[in-house]
Design an enzyme around this catalytic site. Structure first.
Site: not given
Length: 204
Positions: A79, A185, A187
């Site tokens: 990011c 992202h 995650e």
């Protein structure tokens, strides 16, 4: 062991949990020695570019990251962490980045008609530009990942490995040698994101 750089900006513990989910050890650190011992490095980031690059440089982690890259160690920005890798950002002014990948970070609004909601937030399909990118080896054309951003990397075509459409083609991921970046992202991107992190771990 994966080192997640802690410089006061980033979604650190969510990332650490994602690595734990795939059975990989990860530590959140601001210690150069830990970076030198790690098999790979993650540079996270959320918030404004100017604040993040200032904190990264003040912490000494920017130079530490460059030192490890020169040794051939794999690293990945996520990011805002990816945006910091570029030459400069035009977010609320003009700010110098780490200059590790040629390119400029600019507002999505600068290249669209202004009708789209900013930030670009939510799930979006990936278009794979370079199928030989090692961190995308488990990723397929059209796989969906999660974005939250208002700025994107531009003028960096030789290094783009995937894109997403949001009124214009948005740089979704990049690679220059042993340095990688994801605008999205991993995650927060479910199984697709976990597979990208797994592929990154296999580089070390």
């Amino acid at each position: 062991m994966i080192a997640i750089i802690d410089y006061g900006v980033g979604n650190l513990f969510s990332l650490k949990s994602s690595f734990a989910h795939i059975g990989e050890e990860a530590v959140v650190t601001s210690d150069r020695k830990v970076l030198s011992e790690a098999s790979g490095i993650i540079l996270p980031g959320v918030g404004a570019f100017a604040d993040a690059i200032s904190k990264l440089n003040d912490s000494g982690m920017g130079e530490a990251l460059k030192d490890e890259l020169r040794k051939g160690k794999p690293a990945m920005g996520i990011c805002l962490g990816m945006q910091l890798l570029f030459d400069e950002s035009l977010e609320y002014g003009r700010y110098e980045g780490l200059k590790l990948i040629p390119g400029t970070v600019r507002s999505i609004n600068d290249v669209t008609d202004g009708s789209l909601k900013i930030p670009h937030m939510g799930w979006n399909a990936l278009h794979i530009v370079k199928e030989d990118c090692p961190v995308l080896k488990y990723t397929k054309e059209g796989d969906h990942v999660y974005f939250v951003h208002s700025y994107f990397a531009d003028d960096c075509a030789p290094y783009v490995t995937s894109t997403a459409e949001y009124g214009v083609s948005i740089t979704a991921s990049v690679q220059k040698d042993n340095l990688f970046g994801c605008q999205f992202h991993p995650e927060k991107s479910g199984e697709v994101g976990l597979k990208i992190l797994k592929a990154f771990c296999e580089l070390g």
